[in-house]
Design an enzyme around this catalytic site. Structure first.
Site, PDB file in Angstrom:
ATOM      1  N   ASP A 176       0.859  -1.194   0.000  1.00  0.00           N
ATOM      2  CA  ASP A 176       0.000   0.000   0.000  1.00  0.00           C
ATOM      3  C   ASP A 176       0.892   1.240   0.000  1.00  0.00           C
ATOM      4  O   ASP A 176       1.775   1.384   0.844  1.00  0.00           O
ATOM      5  CB  ASP A 176      -0.900  -0.006   1.241  1.00  0.00           C
ATOM      6  CG  ASP A 176      -1.902  -1.152   1.195  1.00  0.00           C
ATOM      7  OD1 ASP A 176      -2.372  -1.494   0.093  1.00  0.00           O
ATOM      8  OD2 ASP A 176      -2.187  -1.732   2.253  1.00  0.00           O
ATOM      9  N   TYR A 210      -1.685  -6.494  -8.849  1.00  0.00           N
ATOM     10  CA  TYR A 210      -1.469  -5.041  -8.860  1.00  0.00           C
ATOM     11  C   TYR A 210      -0.492  -4.637  -9.953  1.00  0.00           C
ATOM     12  O   TYR A 210      -0.645  -3.586 -10.570  1.00  0.00           O
ATOM     13  CB  TYR A 210      -0.991  -4.548  -7.488  1.00  0.00           C
ATOM     14  CG  TYR A 210      -2.152  -4.134  -6.619  1.00  0.00           C
ATOM     15  CD1 TYR A 210      -2.961  -5.098  -6.028  1.00  0.00           C
ATOM     16  CD2 TYR A 210      -2.474  -2.806  -6.418  1.00  0.00           C
ATOM     17  CE1 TYR A 210      -4.049  -4.742  -5.260  1.00  0.00           C
ATOM     18  CE2 TYR A 210      -3.565  -2.435  -5.644  1.00  0.00           C
ATOM     19  CZ  TYR A 210      -4.341  -3.407  -5.068  1.00  0.00           C
ATOM     20  OH  TYR A 210      -5.428  -3.053  -4.312  1.00  0.00           O
TER      21      TYR A 210
HETATM   22  C1  LIG Z   1      -1.742  -2.976  -2.884  1.00  0.00           C
HETATM   23  S1  LIG Z   1      -2.042  -4.563  -2.259  1.00  0.00           S
HETATM   24  C2  LIG Z   1      -0.946  -5.590  -3.242  1.00  0.00           C
HETATM   25  C3  LIG Z   1      -1.332  -7.036  -3.205  1.00  0.00           C
HETATM   26  C4  LIG Z   1      -0.410  -7.984  -3.987  1.00  0.00           C
HETATM   27  N1  LIG Z   1       0.915  -8.034  -3.384  1.00  0.00           N
HETATM   28  C5  LIG Z   1      -0.308  -7.596  -5.434  1.00  0.00           C
HETATM   29  O1  LIG Z   1       0.773  -7.096  -5.832  1.00  0.00           O
HETATM   30  O2  LIG Z   1      -1.286  -7.791  -6.172  1.00  0.00           O
HETATM   31  C6  LIG Z   1      -1.186  -4.532  -0.686  1.00  0.00           C
HETATM   32  C7  LIG Z   1      -1.636  -5.639   0.228  1.00  0.00           C
HETATM   33  O3  LIG Z   1      -0.847  -5.610   1.407  1.00  0.00           O
HETATM   34  C8  LIG Z   1      -1.675  -5.992   2.492  1.00  0.00           C
HETATM   35  N2  LIG Z   1      -1.062  -5.504   3.748  1.00  0.00           N
HETATM   36  C9  LIG Z   1      -0.963  -4.229   4.153  1.00  0.00           C
HETATM   37  N3  LIG Z   1      -0.365  -4.160   5.363  1.00  0.00           N
HETATM   38  C10 LIG Z   1      -0.081  -5.446   5.721  1.00  0.00           C
HETATM   39  C11 LIG Z   1       0.497  -6.036   6.870  1.00  0.00           C
HETATM   40  N4  LIG Z   1       0.908  -5.294   7.900  1.00  0.00           N
HETATM   41  N5  LIG Z   1       0.622  -7.378   6.909  1.00  0.00           N
HETATM   42  C12 LIG Z   1       0.210  -8.132   5.855  1.00  0.00           C
HETATM   43  N6  LIG Z   1      -0.364  -7.627   4.746  1.00  0.00           N
HETATM   44  C13 LIG Z   1      -0.515  -6.301   4.677  1.00  0.00           C
HETATM   45  C14 LIG Z   1      -3.014  -5.353   2.165  1.00  0.00           C
HETATM   46  O4  LIG Z   1      -4.088  -5.980   2.825  1.00  0.00           O
HETATM   47  C15 LIG Z   1      -3.086  -5.517   0.657  1.00  0.00           C
HETATM   48  O5  LIG Z   1      -3.773  -6.677   0.271  1.00  0.00           O
END
Ligand SMILES: C[S@@+](CC[C@H](N)C(=O)[O-])C[C@H]1O[C@@H](n2cnc3c(N)ncnc32)[C@H](O)[C@@H]1O
Length: 232
Positions: free
Chosen positions: A132, A208
């Site tokens: 994120d 993403y």
């Molecule tokens: C923008 S998405 C990208 C998902 C995937 N990696 C992709 O590239 O399609 C970022 C993901 O990180 C997860 N995330 C954010 N903070 C996190 C944390 N502290 N522990 C685990 N996952 C986390 C969010 O829930 C989200 O699904």
């Protein structure tokens, strides 16, 4: 272990209603492959049957496309994925169920809690892909890559283990580069632009990333190595 500070997760945990088949997998399959966090440190190799030769960690796997592909390509490696967004977890469970992958374990919550329970130097590769971006400057400190989580990762990563980061968001890329190159335990292994402009062949795409490429946005791929621990 290590959960003494107040910890807030700022992202989404739920999206659209989950269909019945995936809901059933959340109720029946997830309890069988989730990582149980308790008081005792977890040696991650003990989570896998049949035994694995190494364990890789993915933080924020989203829909699990990259994690599932890595698990399929490397049946002798145990994969631990962390993702608090339950719709993404349900999607990965559906893939695990249909392909029959037995080398994936899931922590359906904040990665920091899982990492703090792992034994030192127990992870052979860690990936944080398209994290994120938290673009507003007052939210920058919510970004996953920063001094605290780099310390966390450095503790559990083996000497020489790879840390893979990717993003299509320039401010986040600059932030991750700044914090990781300034961290004493990581070195950036890139030798030239090709190393960060193109995704290595053994690095499967993510959802993403596909979205970004579909919009004509270039992605950046950063590979770091955990430095060897001092012998003292
Ligand atoms: C923008 S998405 C990208 C998902 C995937 N990696 C992709 O590239 O399609 C970022 C993901 O990180 C997860 N995330 C954010 N903070 C996190 C944390 N502290 N522990 C685990 N996952 C986390 C969010 O829930 C989200 O699904």
């Amino acid at each position: 272990m290590g959960n003494d500070r107040e910890r807030i997760f700022y992202g989404r945990r739920k999206g659209r209603p989950i269909r019945a088949g995936r809901q059933r997998l959340l109720e029946e399959l997830l309890p069988r492959i989730k990582v149980d966090l308790g008081e005792d440190p977890i040696d991650p190799t003990t989570l896998f049957v049949p035994p694995v030769r190494d364990v890789w960690l993915e933080v924020g796997f989203g829909g699990g496309e990259h994690l599932a592909e890595q698990a399929r390509a490397h049946p002798d490696i145990g994969m631990i994925g962390c993702e608090p967004f339950i719709n993404g977890v349900a999607r990965l469970l559906s893939e695990i169920d249909s392909v029959g992958l037995d080398n994936i374990r899931i922590h359906a919550d904040d990665a920091r809690d899982l990492i703090d329970c792992l034994t030192d130097a127990s992870i052979g590769r860690a990936s944080v892909l398209f994290a994120d971006p938290w673009p507003k400057s007052r939210h920058n400190r919510r970004r996953f890559i920063g001094p605290e989580n780099l310390d966390r990762l450095a503790r559990v990563m083996k000497d020489g283990a790879e840390l893979r980061l990717a993003s299509d968001q320039m401010p986040l890329i600059r932030w991750m580069l700044f914090h990781t190159t300034n961290h004493p335990d990581f070195e950036w292994v890139a030798r030239g632009p090709r190393d960060w402009r193109s995704r290595p062949d053994d690095w499967p795409p993510t959802r993403y990333e596909a979205k970004a490429i579909g919009k004509g946005i270039a992605c950046v791929y950063l590979t770091f190595r955990r430095r060897a621990r001092g012998k003292g």
